[in-house]
Structures are given as structure tokens and as C-alpha cells.
Design an enzyme around this catalytic site. Structure first.
Site, PDB file in Angstrom:
ATOM      1  N   LYS A  32       0.538  -1.602   0.031  1.00 17.86           N
ATOM      2  CA  LYS A  32      -0.433  -0.116   0.261  1.00 17.86           C
ATOM      3  C   LYS A  32       1.072   1.767  -0.042  1.00 17.86           C
ATOM      4  O   LYS A  32       0.487   2.016  -0.811  1.00 17.86           O
ATOM      5  CB  LYS A  32      -0.849  -0.100   1.969  1.00 17.86           C
ATOM      6  N   ARG A 103      -3.230   2.420   8.648  1.00 16.87           N
ATOM      7  CA  ARG A 103      -3.618   1.841   8.432  1.00 16.87           C
ATOM      8  C   ARG A 103      -2.495   0.563   8.415  1.00 16.87           C
ATOM      9  O   ARG A 103      -1.083   1.313   8.017  1.00 16.87           O
ATOM     10  CB  ARG A 103      -3.884   1.721   6.927  1.00 16.87           C
ATOM     11  N   GLY A 112      -8.241  -7.090   4.870  1.00 15.31           N
ATOM     12  CA  GLY A 112      -8.884  -6.781   6.421  1.00 15.31           C
ATOM     13  C   GLY A 112      -8.508  -7.756   6.945  1.00 15.31           C
ATOM     14  O   GLY A 112      -8.891  -8.084   8.189  1.00 15.31           O
ATOM     15  N   MET A 114      -5.301  -7.185   9.429  1.00 18.83           N
ATOM     16  CA  MET A 114      -5.264  -6.672  10.283  1.00 18.83           C
ATOM     17  C   MET A 114      -5.345  -4.938  10.479  1.00 18.83           C
ATOM     18  O   MET A 114      -6.395  -4.745   9.602  1.00 18.83           O
ATOM     19  CB  MET A 114      -3.237  -6.284   9.414  1.00 18.83           C
ATOM     20  N   ARG A 376      -4.012  -1.402  -5.761  1.00 19.86           N
ATOM     21  CA  ARG A 376      -3.199  -2.352  -5.843  1.00 19.86           C
ATOM     22  C   ARG A 376      -4.010  -3.743  -7.067  1.00 19.86           C
ATOM     23  O   ARG A 376      -4.715  -2.989  -7.784  1.00 19.86           O
ATOM     24  CB  ARG A 376      -3.258  -2.963  -4.473  1.00 19.86           C
ATOM     25  N   HIS A 490     -16.457  -7.870   2.542  1.00 20.35           N
ATOM     26  CA  HIS A 490     -15.136  -8.271   2.376  1.00 20.35           C
ATOM     27  C   HIS A 490     -14.982 -10.171   2.370  1.00 20.35           C
ATOM     28  O   HIS A 490     -14.615 -10.571   1.253  1.00 20.35           O
ATOM     29  CB  HIS A 490     -15.080  -8.360   4.179  1.00 20.35           C
ATOM     30  N   SER A 798      14.542 -41.493 -11.054  1.00 21.88           N
ATOM     31  CA  SER A 798      13.226 -40.756 -10.771  1.00 21.88           C
ATOM     32  C   SER A 798      13.092 -40.755  -8.970  1.00 21.88           C
ATOM     33  O   SER A 798      13.491 -41.790  -8.839  1.00 21.88           O
ATOM     34  CB  SER A 798      12.101 -41.602 -11.626  1.00 21.88           C
ATOM     35  N   CYS A 865       8.371 -38.014  -8.862  1.00 26.90           N
ATOM     36  CA  CYS A 865       7.813 -38.665  -9.232  1.00 26.90           C
ATOM     37  C   CYS A 865       7.093 -38.634  -7.903  1.00 26.90           C
ATOM     38  O   CYS A 865       5.957 -39.006  -6.971  1.00 26.90           O
ATOM     39  CB  CYS A 865       7.781 -39.832  -9.583  1.00 26.90           C
ATOM     40  N   TYR A 885      12.042 -34.511 -16.425  1.00 21.08           N
ATOM     41  CA  TYR A 885      10.622 -34.296 -16.113  1.00 21.08           C
ATOM     42  C   TYR A 885      10.583 -34.371 -14.439  1.00 21.08           C
ATOM     43  O   TYR A 885      10.670 -34.657 -13.905  1.00 21.08           O
ATOM     44  CB  TYR A 885      10.424 -34.996 -17.277  1.00 21.08           C
TER      45      TYR A 885
HETATM   46  C1  PEP Z   1       7.999 -41.211  -3.451  1.00 23.90           C
HETATM   47  O1  PEP Z   1       8.531 -42.227  -2.302  1.00 23.90           O
HETATM   48  O2  PEP Z   1       8.426 -40.164  -3.585  1.00 23.90           O
HETATM   49  C2  PEP Z   1       6.758 -42.086  -4.427  1.00 23.90           C
HETATM   50  C3  PEP Z   1       6.538 -41.600  -5.304  1.00 23.90           C
HETATM   51  O3  PEP Z   1       6.640 -43.413  -4.483  1.00 23.90           O
HETATM   52  P1  PEP Z   1       5.425 -43.617  -2.622  1.00 23.90           P
HETATM   53  O4  PEP Z   1       4.856 -42.172  -2.608  1.00 23.90           O
HETATM   54  O5  PEP Z   1       4.620 -44.799  -3.816  1.00 23.90           O
HETATM   55  O6  PEP Z   1       6.187 -44.726  -1.821  1.00 23.90           O
END
Ligand code: PEP
Ligand code: MG
Length: 909
Positions: A32, A103, A112, A114, A376, A490, A798, A865, A885
Site C-alpha cells: 500500500k 492503516r 482485512g 490487520m 493495488r 469482505h 526418478s 515422481c 521431467y
Molecule cells: C516417493 O516415495 O516419492 C514415491 C513416489 O513413492 P511412494 O509415494 O509410492 O512411496
């Protein structure tokens, strides 16, 4: 004792088309303060004032009130003098008093969350000066009673004690209204207002034991410190946590000359947006009230009028008001004050052009003069966020990179949520109509209090109006319904920020908190009754309404397309079924990064065969059971490969602890014993034998495949046969077989050999072959440390950051919930490490594993993953670690795609 010694500016002035600061200084001046400085410098009429920096807030927290006052006193006095010069008034003066607002203003907007104090500087003498100057006795006394009320609440802690209580000052006002037989605040006489001031001060003395402060400087210091204190209030802490803002940012304090929208019929106040914050449509819009103060619009006590004629007509249509009636009773600002409107319209365009983004502005008209109080970047829904970014790109206001950076990846989630089924809507019983304050569909059971929003699984928080205290409940509820308040109330602003469905200002609702009843005409709805809200039309519907998948807008597709121009990392999905795989592909997944095969064994017809396999005492017995499982697995893989035609699919070999599969209930144990022609006690013994103290660190992952190689054999066979079967149909499958939970190179080598031998055997039998890869999860810290040795044998890595986090922290994934909440509350951890990758700790293992792996195999394919693969800050980390990836659940694919593009753009700069 610590004292503040170094000399640096702690106070920045603005006003009169000049400023000490600018919009770049958000961290120091708060959002602000930085914007007020910037607006002033570009010639927008901002009431003059000054900003006390966020650093002073931090100093206050460590050094306390007296030291901080000492450090800033001189600068503040000088700044007050500067305001006095511009306004021609004097702080604390009996004849012509300067009144100010105080303010909060953190570096990001926390609407809102604070505290604010208005009309500061009034006392028994100054009020007489105000009467003289304005020639408006009523206005002066009304300002004074509002000041005591606000200061009492914010600085002196005069608040309701329980949720059913009303504000102590409101109670006094209600009492007087009853006595005088009047309904509205506007019906108070001057004498009433004077009595209220007296009674309010009396109440303060009774409750706090002290007189209400009369010295304006005492008032000012009290308010400044209260704003600093509100940074550590519950609301602000909760909001920070919800958004991941650190506690050490602190808030700035903005002190500014008051301007009044409640000085009669040529005064007013309003809130406006340069584009529609709900849909993103490029139309100037907003609301105002004549003869009112700013909080009247936001608090929704009076239903405000629309700023533009177009908005006004749209509103009247929803409220079912005839045009003639509308034009007379609810004229737009455009119609009522055309020259003020024209000026405002100019400023909104100037400000949007200046900031190149949709602005949310507050303004006040004081006796025919327009003041802009703040601007803002406007909070907006996910849909509006995408549309505005694409529109501004097409308008040439921003470039592709900026358009992508405008997307808050997690907000895309809103666009993927279900909407009401159009057929079901036709049969719906609409009981009332409110304003479409925040789009979406919500069905839930009625609750009337924010702290009861978790009383049922799905709730609709139903309130006369909401206040910042309701934030937590609003976040939990599926939808928010208010009887009062407009599109800028609000409830509306906060709901849009959360992407939560909200219908506001439904005047036909009569809400009775005491009896927990909602009345509409002659019907009653009680707590626990089901209602549905359509946040896009403002319809309030009786009962439940079925939902369907949303249709994604053209702009959504465009922004996704755009992300491909920049991201260097691919985005895959974690999917265990053809259905999930198809959903993910429709969101643009470029492969599957993890198929958890154990999920396939939990289905009813399979668990039996699985149990037989586990309970078998001999290899022969195990193989027999696995033979039953083979065709089922093969069909699973065929379905997934087909859904992902031509794209890589990583299939992970069986991972879970075996005891998860064995029956623990007596009846199921008996059934299994009969099926297998063994005794019940044999089953019981086996179950007991498989029991582990710490299954997460027990007999799971490749430890299963290495102790029972026939499982790996069966799964490999199913994968390879499925790929070959598809090949016969002309469909390309690209399997990547992944070994879980290895900690040593030998564990992997052993599994790889079984996989290779089995695949070769199948190729020989079928006299045909397919390409496939063999890689491994890196999810045990030792595997990350030994990555160079492991990479010599692996086609890909992975990172399983779920297990890697579990083992690096030593927090069991199953039990961490018990203490993580406390850790987060106390700030021992800033984030849940299972949600947001701990870059500085666990991240080191990921970085080291990747680098060491690529030392022995420079082109090693590396991905992630764990759950972190769909979390924006973790995706950025993966980009910076040069991963190929990330892989995440299907509905997070769009989020990861944008996050990957943003990471690439940021690393270009
Ligand atoms: C992990 O451990 O990150 C994974 C992808 O395998 P899981 O969650 O199945 O143990
Ligand atoms: Mg794992």
C-alpha cells in the site's frame, strides 16, 4: 538493553504529487505504501501522508514500543508537519484539526487481516474545531463516535467477548435506538451522537480502567503500535500460513490525511476494479455509496450502487428491478456525478496502464473533490487471472513471458473443479437471488458460524455479513453466502482471492443466529439443511445439485500452449489407470512418470490372489498365485499403454509392505483359510509373522522383488507381453520399468538381471521385441549418495521425494501428522516438507544424486515422481537441477506445466 543506533530513514513521505518512495519499494514500504508513493509521484490525487517502514515493525517486535518511538519520533513529527502544510490543518488543533487514518500495509495485500484506525486526532476540543470548519455538526460528532468505536476496538481491545455477543459499542447504539424508537444510524440526532460519545468513553473507562486518550500524539502512537501488534494477531498469522508468507516480513504503517465521503450528498466513497475480478472481462466496474465512509462499502452494511451505467443495468437485472425504478433509486455514479465519473474513469485507465495489470482502487469524493485512496493489483479468480493475462498479451500490454508469469499456478486448480450440471440446474428450486460475487458451484450443509465450518463434510457458511475473523471458516466451507454486502464486500473479495464460490448481498435472506435458522419468505432452513450456491449467477438453490466436469476456456488452452514455448522440462503424470492417464493427457501430460502397480492389487478380485501369493510357503505356491495375477496385470498395462500411445510409461514394480495385503479380520482370515485349504491358525501365524514395527522401513520395495524374484518376473512379463500385444495392433508402447526403494547398486543390479532375463525370454517366445528401459527410484538417502555407482547400470533415475523426505528428516510418513501441525504453528518448519520440497536439506540429496548420476552417465534421464512434482516451488527447483521431467497427479499437470515454464523464464533473466 538493545537500542537502535544506526541512522536511516524509517519514515517516507508522499502527497502533493511528490514522494520519497516508489512502487519498487514494496518490501520496505509495504504494497500500500509503495503504491501511494508511486501514485502521488505520477500525479494521482492522493491524500498526503507517510509510511513507517516494515523494518520498524521488526524492530518493534524485538526492541519494544519505547525504543521504537524514540527512533522514529523526529521523522514522524516532521512528516505530520508536511501533511499539515498540504491540507492547511493542524494536528490536535481546536480550530482546524488535522485528522488522520492509520492503516497496516504488508508487502503483499492481506485484505482485512490487520487493523485500521480512522478519524484519529479527534477529542472533545478538536471535534468543535471540526464543527466550525465543516459547518456540519452532525458529521463532526458522527466522526468522533466512529473514531472512539474503532480506536476502542482496535487499540484498546473493546471487542465482543463471545461469538454470540455483539460489539460493546454496537450494543450501546442498539440500546439508544430502542430507547428512541429508531432503526437506522442515520436517524440519530446530534444530541444522540453526543450522548453516544459520552457513553462510549464511559464504557472504555469501565472495561479498561483508563480514560480514553485525548492527546492526539498518544492516540497516534497507540494506533501505530496496534497495527504492528496486528501483524501477530490470529487472523494475520492464519492468512500468512495459508499463503506461505514468512512472519519476519512485518507490516508497514501508513498514516494519511483523512478525507471524508460522509460530508453530505456531494460526498461519497467507493471501490472499483479496472476489469471484472470474477470473469476477467475488460469492463471498468465497482460500487459506491453516497454520504458514507469507506468501511460502509466493504462491510456491506448498506447495499452499494454500481459505478458504471452498464454495471448498474446488469445488477438491476439480477435483482429483478425495473429500469425506471433503478435509474431513480439506484443510479450509477456515471449517471449521478458525470464529471467525477469521467475523472475517475481517466485515473483507472492511467493506473492500469501504469501498472500494466488489473487494479483494485478505493476512492472518496469529499464535497465534490475526488481523492484516490489506494490502488493495488486486484485479487481475481483463477478464470479471471487466465483471461486477463491472455487479453493483456493480445492488447500488447505485456509479452508472452509476463503473461505466463502472471499465472499463479495453484490457482489453476479452481478452473478444473466441477460446475453444476446444466440439466440438474433446470430442475433446481431457486429460493433466492444474491450477487454473483465469486464464481463456482457449491453444495453443502448450512452453518452459521465460521468456527463451525467443519461441522459437516461440506458446508455453506451462511452469514449476515462476514468479517476478517471468519477467514478460517471461509477457507474450510465449500461456499459462502451473505445476506448483506456487494461485490466488493469482505466476503466477495476474500472469496475471489480463495477461488471459493460466494453469493453475497442476498437481501431476501433473514438470518437468525440465535435460533440458527435461515428464513426466505415463509420457508425456514435450519443448520444442517442442504443448499447450493451458483457463484456465477448468484442463485441460491434448495437442496443438493449434481455437478459435472468444467469446460475449459479458450484462454486456458492458450496459456497452456504458451507454456510449451518456454519450458525445457517435460511434465508427466502419476497414473494407475487408463482413466487417469486419459485425464492427464487431456491436460497435456507428456508421459507417465509413475504407475504404482500395488494400487492394482487392492481391487476385490485381485486381493485374493495376492493374499494367496503372500501366504504361500513355497515358490511353487507363490508362482501358482502369480499366474492368476499375470493376465490381470497384462490387461492393466495394455489399457494404460494404449491411453498413452507412443508416450513413455514408467511402471514401478511392487512397492508396499506385504502386511498391508493380509487380512486382519477373523472372518476374512477364515475365508482365506478355506479357499487355500489351510488351517486358520496357519493364516493367523503368517499374519503375525508379517507384522512389522516400522513397515515403511521394512520388507517393501525392491526388498520384495529380491526376496521373491517371481514377483518381478511376473510383473516384467505382464509389461512386456502387454507392449507386444499392442505392437501387434499397431500401437506403440514405450515401457520404462522402474525398481523401487534401492539403497545399494547391487539391489538394482540383481533386479535388473531378473527383468532382462524375463524380457528376453518373452521376446524369444513371441519371436518379437519392443524397446524398453530399466531405471530406478532414488528415494533412500544412500541411493542419492551412491548415485554415480547406480547410474552405471540404470537408464533413468526418478526421485521419490516422498520417501526421500521421510528418510532424510526421519519423519514417518504415516505418523508425522501428529507433530507437523505443531511444528508449523510454532514456526519450527515453514512448510510441510511432504508438500513443499525442503530445498535446502532434502534438495541437496536430489541435486547431488542428479549430478553424481550424470558424472558416470552424462545423458542420464532424471525426473521426480514424489508429490512435490506438482508443487510450483519444487517444480522450479527441479528445473534448476536440470531434470528432464516432473511427474504429478493428473489434476496438477496444468499447474506443473505453468510452473515449469515460469522456472525456465526466470532462469532466462
Ligand atoms: C516417493 O516415495 O516419492 C514415491 C513416489 O513413492 P511412494 O509415494 O509410492 O512411496
Ligand atoms: Mg516411495
Amino acid at each position: 538493553m538493545d537500542t537502535i543506533t544506526e541512522v536511516k530513514a524509517r519514515v517516507y513521505k508522499f502527497g502533493n504529487k511528490k514522494a520519497d518512495g516508489n512502487s519498487e519499494m514494496k518490501n520496505l514500504l509495504g504494497g500500500k505504501g509503495a503504491n501511494l508513493a508511486e501514485m502521488s509521484a505520477i500525479g494521482i490525487p492522493v491524500p498526503p501522508g507517510f509510511t513507517i517502514t516494515t523494518e520498524v515493525c521488526t524492530e518493534y517486535n524485538s526492541l519494544g514500543r519505547e525504543n521504537v518511538i524514540e527512533a522514529i519520533k523526529e521523522e514522524v513529527e516532521e512528516s505530520i508537519e508536511a501533511i499539515e502544510k498540504v491540507m492547511g490543518t493542524t494536528f490536535g488543533d481546536k480550530e482546524n484539526p488535522l485528522l488522520i487514518s492509520v492503516r497496516s500495509g504488508a508487502r503483499v495485500s492481506m485484505p482485512g487481516m490487520m487493523d485500521t484506525v480512522l478519524n484519529l486526532g479527534l477529542n472533545d476540543e478538536a471535534v468543535l474545531g471540526l464543527v466550525k470548519r465543516t459547518n456540519n455538526e452532525r458529521f463532526a460528532w458522527d466522526s468522533y463516535r466512529r473514531f472512539i468505536q474503532m480506536y476502542g476496538g482496535v487499540v484498546l481491545g473493546m471487542k465482543p467477548q463471545t461469538k454470540e455477543d455483539i460489539d460493546p459499542f454496537e450494543e450501546i447504539m442498539e440500546h439508544l435506538k430502542d430507547k428512541r424508537g429508531i432503526q437506522l444510524d442515520t436517524e440519530f440526532t446530534i444530541q444522540d451522537l453526543q450522548d453516544l460519545v459520552y457513553d462510549f468513553k464511559d464504557a472504555v473507562k469501565k472495561q479498561t480502567g483508563h480514560d480514553f486518550p485525548t492527546d492526539p500524539w498518544d492516540q497516534l502512537w497507540g494506533a501505530v503500535m496496534a497495527v504492528f501488534d496486528s501483524w501477530n494477531g490470529n487472523r494475520a498469522i492464519y492468512y500468512r500460513k495459508m499463503n506461505g508468507y514468512p512472519a519476519d516480513w512485518g507490516t508497514a504503517v501508513n498514516v494519511q490525511a483523512m478525507v471524508y465521503g460522509n460530508m453530505g450528498l456531494n460526498s461519497g466513497t467507493g471501490v472499483c476494479f479496472t476489469r471484472d475480478a470474477g470473469t476477467g472481462e475488460n469492463v471498468f466496474n465497482g460500487e459506491y455509496l453516497i454520504d458514507a465512509q469507506g468501511e460502509d462499502v466493504v462491510a456491506g452494511v448498506r447495499t452499494p450502487q454500481q459505478i458504471t451505467k452498464l454495471g448498474s443495468e446488469r445488477w438491476a437485472e439480477l435483482a429483478k428491478i425495473e429500469e425506471a425504478d433503478r435509474a431513480e433509486n439506484y443510479p450509477s455514479l456515471e449517471e449521478l456525478m458525470p464529471s467525477i465519473y469521467a475523472e475517475l474513469n481517466d485515473y483507472q485507465q492511467t493506473l492500469e496502464d501504469h501498472y500494466s495489470d488489473m487494479q483494485d482502487m478505493e476512492f472518496t469524493i469529499q464535497e465534490g473533490k475526488l481523492w484516490i485512496l489506494q490502488t493495488r493489483n486486484g485479487k481475481r479468480t483463477g478464470a479471471a487471472m487466465v483471461k486477463i493475462a491472455i487479453d493483456q498479451l493480445k492488447e500488447g500490454v505485456i509479452d508472452e513471458k509476463e503473461a505466463l508469469l502472471r499465472i499463479e499456478p495453484n490457482k489453476l486448480d479452481e478452473l478444473l473443479h466441477p460446475v453444476f450440471d446444466t440439466n440438474a440446474l433446470q430442475r433446481a428450486n431457486v429460493i433466492a437471488q444474491g450477487l454473483p460475487a465469486s464464481p463456482g458451484a457449491a453444495t453443502g450443509q448450512i452453518v452459521f458460524f465460521a468456527d463451525e465450518a467443519d461441522k459437516y463434510k461440506n458446508t455453506i457458511l451462511t452469514r449476515i455479513e462476514t468479517s476478517p475473523e471468519d477467514l478460517e471458516g471461509m477457507n474450510i466451507a465449500k461456499g459462502i453466502l451473505t445476506a448483506r454486502g456487494g461485490m466488493t464486500s469482505h466476503a466477495a473479495v476474500v472469496a475471489r482471492g480463495m477461488g471459493k464460490c460466494c453469493v453475497s448481498g442476498a437481501g431476501a435472506l433473514k438470518i437468525d443466529y440465535k435460533n440458527r435458522v435461515l428464513r426466505v419468505d415463509d420457508k425456514e432452513y435450519h443448520e444442517g439443511d442442504w443448499i447450493s450456491l451458483n457463484g456465477s449467477t448468484g442463485n441460491i438453490i434448495e437442496g443438493k445439485v449434481a455437478t459435472m466436469e468444467p469446460e475449459l476456456s479458450g484462454e486456458f488452452g492458450e496459456i497452456m500452449e504458451l507454456s510449451n514455448n518456454y519450458s525445457t522440462m517435460q511434465v508427466r503424470t502419476n497414473a494407475d489407470s487408463p482413466k487417469d492417464a486419459k485425464v492427464a493427457r487431456s491436460f497435456g501430460a507428456q508421459g507417465i512418470g509413475l504407475t504404482r502397480t500395488e494400487h492394482m492389487f487392492f481391487e476385490v478380485d485381485r486381493i485374493k490372489a495376492m493374499r494367496e501369493m503372500i501366504l504361500a510357503d513355497t515358490i511353487k505356491g507363490r508362482k501358482h498365485a502369480l499366474e492368476d495375477l499375470l493376465p490381470m496385470q497384462r490387461t492393466d498395462f495394455e489399457g494404460i499403454f494404449e491411453a498413452m500411445e507412443g508416450l513413455p510409461v514408467t511402471v514401478r514394480l511392487l512397492d508396499p509392505p506385504l502386511h498391508e495385503f493380509v487380512p486382519h479380520q477373523l472372518a476374512t482370515q477364515k475365508e482365506l483359510a478355506e479357499d487355500m485349504h489351510i488351517s486358520l491358525s496357519a493364516v493367523k501365524n503368517k499374519v503375525a509373522e508379517l507384522q512389522e514395527f516400522n513397515p515403511m522401513l521394512g520388507h517393501r520395495g525392491c526388498r520384495l522383488g529380491n526376496t521373491y524374484p517371481e514377483i518381478t518376473e511376473m510383473q516384467t512379463r505382464a509389461i512386456i507381453e502387454a507392449a507386444l500385444n499392442l505392437k501387434e495392433k499397431g500401437i506403440i508402447a514405450k515401457p520404462e520399468i522402474m525398481v523401487p526403494l534401492i539403497g545399494t547398486a547391487n539391489e538394482f543390479i540383481e533386479q535388473k538381471q531378473i527383468i532382462k532375463e524375463t524380457a528376453d525370454k518373452v521376446f524369444e517366445e513371441r519371436n518379437d521385441s519392443v524397446e524398453y528401459q530399466i531405471g530406478t527410484m532414488i528415494e533412500i538417502p544412500r541411493a542419492a549418495l551412491m548415485a554415480d555407482k547406480i547410474a552405471e547400470h540404470a537408464d533413468f533415475f526418478s526421485f521419490g521425494t516422498n520417501d526421500l523426505t521421510q528418510m532424510a528428516f526421519g519423519y514417518s510418513r504415516d505418523d508425522a501428522g501428529k507433530f507437523l501441525a505443531v511444528y508449523l504453528e510454532k514456526g519450527i518448519l515453514t512448510h510441510d516438507p511432504f508438500e513443499v520440497l525442503d530445498q535446502e536439506g532434502v534438495g541437496q540429496l536430489v541435486k547431488m544424486g542428479t549430478e553424481r548420476g550424470r558424472v558416470s552417465k552424462p545423458n542420464l534421464k532424471v525426473g521426480i515422481c514424489g508429490e512435490h512434482g506438482g508443487e510450483p516451488s519444487s517444480v522450479e527447483f527441479c528445473h534448476n537441477t536440470n531434470m528432464n521431467y516432473v511427474s504429478c497427479s493428473p489434476f496438477r499437470v496444468p499447474i506443473a506445466r505453468i510452473a515449469a515454464a515460469q522456472a525456465a523464464i526466470k532462469s532466462l533473466n
